[in-house]
Design an enzyme around this catalytic site. Sequence first.
Site, PDB file in Angstrom:
ATOM      1  N   HIS A   1      56.581  39.744  53.518  1.00  0.00           N
ATOM      2  CA  HIS A   1      55.271  39.638  52.105  1.00  0.00           C
ATOM      3  C   HIS A   1      55.749  41.570  51.411  1.00  0.00           C
ATOM      4  O   HIS A   1      55.044  41.927  51.084  1.00  0.00           O
ATOM      5  CB  HIS A   1      53.696  39.906  53.372  1.00  0.00           C
ATOM      6  CG  HIS A   1      53.315  39.062  53.171  1.00  0.00           C
ATOM      7  ND1 HIS A   1      52.081  39.066  52.142  1.00  0.00           N
ATOM      8  CD2 HIS A   1      53.049  38.269  53.403  1.00  0.00           C
ATOM      9  CE1 HIS A   1      50.975  37.912  52.185  1.00  0.00           C
ATOM     10  NE2 HIS A   1      51.932  37.632  53.504  1.00  0.00           N
TER      11      HIS A   1
ATOM     12  N   ASP B   1      44.875  45.844  54.302  1.00  0.00           N
ATOM     13  CA  ASP B   1      42.890  44.979  54.200  1.00  0.00           C
ATOM     14  C   ASP B   1      43.579  43.027  54.531  1.00  0.00           C
ATOM     15  O   ASP B   1      42.533  42.699  54.482  1.00  0.00           O
ATOM     16  CB  ASP B   1      42.676  44.920  52.026  1.00  0.00           C
ATOM     17  CG  ASP B   1      42.549  45.914  51.719  1.00  0.00           C
ATOM     18  OD1 ASP B   1      41.798  47.000  52.627  1.00  0.00           O
ATOM     19  OD2 ASP B   1      42.586  46.240  50.227  1.00  0.00           O
TER      20      ASP B   1
ATOM     21  N   GLU C   1      36.622  52.324  49.082  1.00  0.00           N
ATOM     22  CA  GLU C   1      37.863  52.002  48.403  1.00  0.00           C
ATOM     23  C   GLU C   1      37.271  51.494  46.264  1.00  0.00           C
ATOM     24  O   GLU C   1      35.708  50.561  45.972  1.00  0.00           O
ATOM     25  CB  GLU C   1      38.204  49.799  48.615  1.00  0.00           C
ATOM     26  CG  GLU C   1      38.817  49.053  47.594  1.00  0.00           C
ATOM     27  CD  GLU C   1      38.704  47.864  48.550  1.00  0.00           C
ATOM     28  OE1 GLU C   1      39.712  47.378  48.781  1.00  0.00           O
ATOM     29  OE2 GLU C   1      38.428  47.277  47.088  1.00  0.00           O
TER      30      GLU C   1
END
Length: 424
Positions: free
Chosen positions: A102, A169, A279
Amino acid sequence: MAKTYSIPTYFILIIFLINLISSLLLTWADVLPYQLQTLTIATRLRVDLDATAKASRDFGKLVQQTPAAVLYPSSIEDILSLVKFSYNQPSPFTIAARGRGHSLGGQAMAPNGVVVDMTSLKNSGAGIGIKVTKNHVSGSYADVGGHQLWIDVLQATLEHGLAPVSWTDYLYLTVGGTLSNAGVSGQTFRHGPQISNVHEMDVITGKGELVTCSKATNSDLFHAVLGGFGQFGIITRARIPLEPAPKRVKWVRMLYDDFSTFSQDQEHLISINGLDYLEGSLITKQSPPNNWRSSFFSKSQYPRISSLLTKNGIIYSIEVVKYYDDLTSHTVGEELQELFKGLRFLPGLVFTKDVTLVDFLDRVHSGELHLQAKGLWDVPHPWLNLFVPKSRISDFNSGVFRDIILKTNQTVGPLLVYPMIRNK
């Protein structure tokens, strides 16, 4: 216990969705050097196109670098053998550990070298698993293999009524992968990033040595590896502190039409105790109110949101979460109302969800599955992560959010603003 921080800053994550996959030219590496074929791990080294092609790309799909081979280790000793061999060569070759791949800019690639597929340790049943140790005096913790996924860490620790306190997340990432970066999310303002929540690690150094390190032992290596982008060692085990896990969360979203008010309310909320997650995000004409990361609004609320976007161009959103369990279920609503006193969100534009802890922490995965079904996940991801000081965040809003993103008039993905404070 909450940690004490100061010096506000903001973490900005800008995600652009591109529907067209760029065509890249392949420059294949030479075949695996003959010397590697003499090693005991030779049978676990692959040089075929299927293996090297997969390892030549990452989640960003912006960079392509082909390795000479890919190692699928069946043990930690396999990786040690490879690194030692490279270190002892007159011209060592590049080695890169790859978890879920990733990275965005090729950090998990090894051009003309060897990529180590860390997930092979889990698939083979080798390596370190997830071992939870409960200690009510010195603190509970989990010893976790660097190849393990955070979603599996969550599930394993919850079986003991415990959980880590700092997350990303997206949970389908390896422990070693996020600890080699930072591990930032909405809990960071309270607990610090994931790299601030590690007791000790086992690391394979560039010499091919397996070293245990912590703040007290081999501290230089410990601090270099955490957030070191894999340049100082390969994490094979991490000891993660645990705390009692809540059962459910109150998840609230508030809307603003003014950036200054939005940022000031964010700064206020991270300065007080009581919240477990915070957030910020942006809604523009080019991005729907509900996105693949979270969905709060019913279609009946779209007209008012659309009217605000027409008037202001951008709507700012604060998302907060408060954890609770059976003992606090009857007071959590009142506690939130007390925390919200003095906030200046738009009247009537406050939205609340009540979900399990797992549903909240694993919320992005459902969005991933939705995009995969539409063929919109396996595409280039030119995502940009920035730390912006408090003194320049208003300039960033006017110069980037409004003068670039808003005026570009192109479809964009989520634009996230995490307020946080760093150690003195």
